[in-house]
Design an enzyme around this catalytic site. Structure first.
Site, PDB file in Angstrom:
ATOM      1  N   LYS A   1      -9.140  12.175  13.953  1.00  0.00           N
ATOM      2  CA  LYS A   1     -10.197  12.087  12.933  1.00  0.00           C
ATOM      3  C   LYS A   1     -11.553  12.520  13.490  1.00  0.00           C
ATOM      4  O   LYS A   1     -12.247  13.321  12.880  1.00  0.00           O
ATOM      5  CB  LYS A   1     -10.310  10.648  12.389  1.00  0.00           C
ATOM      6  CG  LYS A   1      -9.055  10.114  11.749  1.00  0.00           C
ATOM      7  CD  LYS A   1      -9.274   8.737  11.108  1.00  0.00           C
ATOM      8  CE  LYS A   1      -9.708   7.663  12.066  1.00  0.00           C
ATOM      9  NZ  LYS A   1      -8.675   7.256  13.053  1.00  0.00           N
TER      10      LYS A   1
ATOM     11  N   ARG B   1     -11.071   0.622   6.624  1.00  0.00           N
ATOM     12  CA  ARG B   1      -9.974   0.275   7.527  1.00  0.00           C
ATOM     13  C   ARG B   1      -9.034  -0.750   6.899  1.00  0.00           C
ATOM     14  O   ARG B   1      -8.024  -1.090   7.479  1.00  0.00           O
ATOM     15  CB  ARG B   1     -10.532  -0.397   8.752  1.00  0.00           C
ATOM     16  CG  ARG B   1     -10.891   0.324  10.023  1.00  0.00           C
ATOM     17  CD  ARG B   1      -9.982   1.203  10.695  1.00  0.00           C
ATOM     18  NE  ARG B   1      -9.995   1.165  12.123  1.00  0.00           N
ATOM     19  CZ  ARG B   1     -10.746   1.938  12.908  1.00  0.00           C
ATOM     20  NH1 ARG B   1     -11.599   2.789  12.407  1.00  0.00           N
ATOM     21  NH2 ARG B   1     -10.618   1.866  14.209  1.00  0.00           N
TER      22      ARG B   1
ATOM     23  N   ARG C   1      -7.708  10.487  26.329  1.00  0.00           N
ATOM     24  CA  ARG C   1      -8.959  10.842  25.661  1.00  0.00           C
ATOM     25  C   ARG C   1     -10.191  10.571  26.534  1.00  0.00           C
ATOM     26  O   ARG C   1     -10.299   9.528  27.159  1.00  0.00           O
ATOM     27  CB  ARG C   1      -9.059  10.028  24.369  1.00  0.00           C
ATOM     28  CG  ARG C   1     -10.324  10.264  23.593  1.00  0.00           C
ATOM     29  CD  ARG C   1     -10.155   9.891  22.173  1.00  0.00           C
ATOM     30  NE  ARG C   1     -10.063   8.446  21.962  1.00  0.00           N
ATOM     31  CZ  ARG C   1      -9.950   7.896  20.755  1.00  0.00           C
ATOM     32  NH1 ARG C   1      -9.854   8.674  19.690  1.00  0.00           N
ATOM     33  NH2 ARG C   1      -9.885   6.605  20.615  1.00  0.00           N
TER      34      ARG C   1
ATOM     35  N   ARG D   1     -13.249   5.647  26.871  1.00  0.00           N
ATOM     36  CA  ARG D   1     -13.680   4.514  26.060  1.00  0.00           C
ATOM     37  C   ARG D   1     -13.074   3.216  26.573  1.00  0.00           C
ATOM     38  O   ARG D   1     -11.921   3.188  26.992  1.00  0.00           O
ATOM     39  CB  ARG D   1     -13.220   4.721  24.614  1.00  0.00           C
ATOM     40  CG  ARG D   1     -14.206   5.485  23.778  1.00  0.00           C
ATOM     41  CD  ARG D   1     -13.670   5.818  22.435  1.00  0.00           C
ATOM     42  NE  ARG D   1     -13.072   4.679  21.714  1.00  0.00           N
ATOM     43  CZ  ARG D   1     -12.697   4.746  20.449  1.00  0.00           C
ATOM     44  NH1 ARG D   1     -12.859   5.876  19.768  1.00  0.00           N
ATOM     45  NH2 ARG D   1     -12.167   3.714  19.851  1.00  0.00           N
TER      46      ARG D   1
ATOM     47  N   ARG E   1      -4.379  -1.891  18.633  1.00  0.00           N
ATOM     48  CA  ARG E   1      -5.046  -1.073  17.607  1.00  0.00           C
ATOM     49  C   ARG E   1      -4.024  -0.391  16.710  1.00  0.00           C
ATOM     50  O   ARG E   1      -4.231  -0.240  15.503  1.00  0.00           O
ATOM     51  CB  ARG E   1      -5.968  -0.043  18.272  1.00  0.00           C
ATOM     52  CG  ARG E   1      -7.237  -0.695  18.836  1.00  0.00           C
ATOM     53  CD  ARG E   1      -7.894   0.143  19.901  1.00  0.00           C
ATOM     54  NE  ARG E   1      -8.382   1.408  19.406  1.00  0.00           N
ATOM     55  CZ  ARG E   1      -8.497   2.510  20.162  1.00  0.00           C
ATOM     56  NH1 ARG E   1      -8.149   2.492  21.438  1.00  0.00           N
ATOM     57  NH2 ARG E   1      -8.956   3.607  19.648  1.00  0.00           N
TER      58      ARG E   1
HETATM   59  P1  AMP Z   1     -12.648   3.805  16.243  1.00  0.00           P
HETATM   60  O1  AMP Z   1     -13.637   4.528  17.088  1.00  0.00           O
HETATM   61  O2  AMP Z   1     -12.691   4.233  14.809  1.00  0.00           O
HETATM   62  O3  AMP Z   1     -11.247   3.850  16.807  1.00  0.00           O
HETATM   63  O4  AMP Z   1     -13.081   2.263  16.253  1.00  0.00           O
HETATM   64  C1  AMP Z   1     -13.145   1.506  17.448  1.00  0.00           C
HETATM   65  C2  AMP Z   1     -13.161   0.015  17.125  1.00  0.00           C
HETATM   66  O5  AMP Z   1     -14.311  -0.291  16.335  1.00  0.00           O
HETATM   67  C3  AMP Z   1     -11.976  -0.484  16.303  1.00  0.00           C
HETATM   68  O6  AMP Z   1     -10.851  -0.802  17.113  1.00  0.00           O
HETATM   69  C4  AMP Z   1     -12.581  -1.718  15.635  1.00  0.00           C
HETATM   70  O7  AMP Z   1     -12.674  -2.795  16.548  1.00  0.00           O
HETATM   71  C5  AMP Z   1     -13.991  -1.253  15.332  1.00  0.00           C
HETATM   72  N1  AMP Z   1     -14.099  -0.591  13.998  1.00  0.00           N
HETATM   73  C6  AMP Z   1     -14.365   0.720  13.736  1.00  0.00           C
HETATM   74  N2  AMP Z   1     -14.400   0.962  12.417  1.00  0.00           N
HETATM   75  C7  AMP Z   1     -14.147  -0.242  11.815  1.00  0.00           C
HETATM   76  C8  AMP Z   1     -14.039  -0.661  10.466  1.00  0.00           C
HETATM   77  N3  AMP Z   1     -14.185   0.213   9.441  1.00  0.00           N
HETATM   78  N4  AMP Z   1     -13.770  -1.971  10.224  1.00  0.00           N
HETATM   79  C9  AMP Z   1     -13.635  -2.873  11.233  1.00  0.00           C
HETATM   80  N5  AMP Z   1     -13.696  -2.528  12.525  1.00  0.00           N
HETATM   81  C10 AMP Z   1     -13.967  -1.231  12.835  1.00  0.00           C
END
Ligand code: AMP
Length: 214
Positions: free
Chosen positions: A13, A88, A127, A160, A171
């Site tokens: 994404k 999410r 990554r 990360r 996740r």
């Molecule tokens: P991402 O970079 O999108 O993989 O997000 C990393 C982490 O941020 C996730 O594992 C969640 O802990 C938190 N996170 C990101 N977007 C959301 C969302 N829309 N709702 C809740 N937690 C989020």
């Protein structure tokens, strides 16, 4: 265009959103990036979000919705936006629907990047982000020249904090349980566009542009 990117962690994404931003006048709104910035800046919001992020759990809807509400009111979203990593869960999807209705905006599409689970693990453990350019790279898949270019520009390849095997497993479970139901939600709304997300990044990008008519 106003788009949601759906897909598991590691489905591409962020990478594909960066490409759309570079080629079209859209902004990328990544709740993950916004949360990581808040954690790095040590704000109150960041402190509240960090524990859930480190565990691979979702941060509370209240925090995330507040961030999205603020972001959608900035004028730069008028040229179009890509929501990357939001919504999410179903409750966030319903809130997004009402928020957009209040702002007089409507989504054009929800693009699902469909990738098999066995590929996701390699993508996530490999990554890296270049600290200098912000470019997303992968130690298994990116050309060596691109990986070297980061160091040459004075940057470092950063992993990360939540891209370790234990957190990744969680996740992916959270995705299956809470985010996957959004596929049916967007299908019912007539917005779902599914794209095969495996293989070459350029080919995936071409498929995305194809389903969006760009
Ligand atoms: P991402 O970079 O999108 O993989 O997000 C990393 C982490 O941020 C996730 O594992 C969640 O802990 C938190 N996170 C990101 N977007 C959301 C969302 N829309 N709702 C809740 N937690 C989020």
């Amino acid at each position: 265009m106003k788009i949601v990117f759906l897909g598991a962690p590691g489905s591409g994404k962020g990478t594909q959103a960066q490409r759309l931003v570079a080629d079209f006048s859209m902004v990328q709104i990544s709740t993950g990036d916004l949360l990581r910035e808040a954690v790095a800046a040590g704000t109150e919001l960041g402190r509240r979000a960090k524990q859930a992020m480190d565990a691979g759990e979702l941060v509370s809807d209240e925090i995330v919705l507040g961030m999205i509400r603020d972001r959608l009111q900035k004028p730069d979203v008028d040229g179009g936006f890509i929501l990357d990593g939001f919504p999410r869960n179903l409750s966030q999807a319903h809130s997004l629907e009402s928020m957009l209705a209040e702002l007089g905006k409507r989504l054009d599409a929800a693009v699902l990047l469909d990738v098999d689970f066995d590929i996701l693990m390699k993508r996530l453990t490999g990554r890296r982000t270049c600290s200098k350019t912000g470019k997303l790279l992968n130690v298994y898949f990116s050309p060596q020249a691109e990986l070297d270019a980061c160091g040459a520009a004075g940057g470092e390849l950063i992993q990360r904090a939540d891209d370790n095997e234990e957190t990744i497993g969680n996740r992916l479970d959270v995705y299956r349980q809470q985010t996957e139901p959004l596929i049916a939600y967007f299908e019912q709304a007539g917005l779902l566009r599914t794209v095969a997300g495996a293989g070459d990044m350029d080919a995936v990008y071409a498929r995305i542009k194809g389903v969006l008519g760009l």
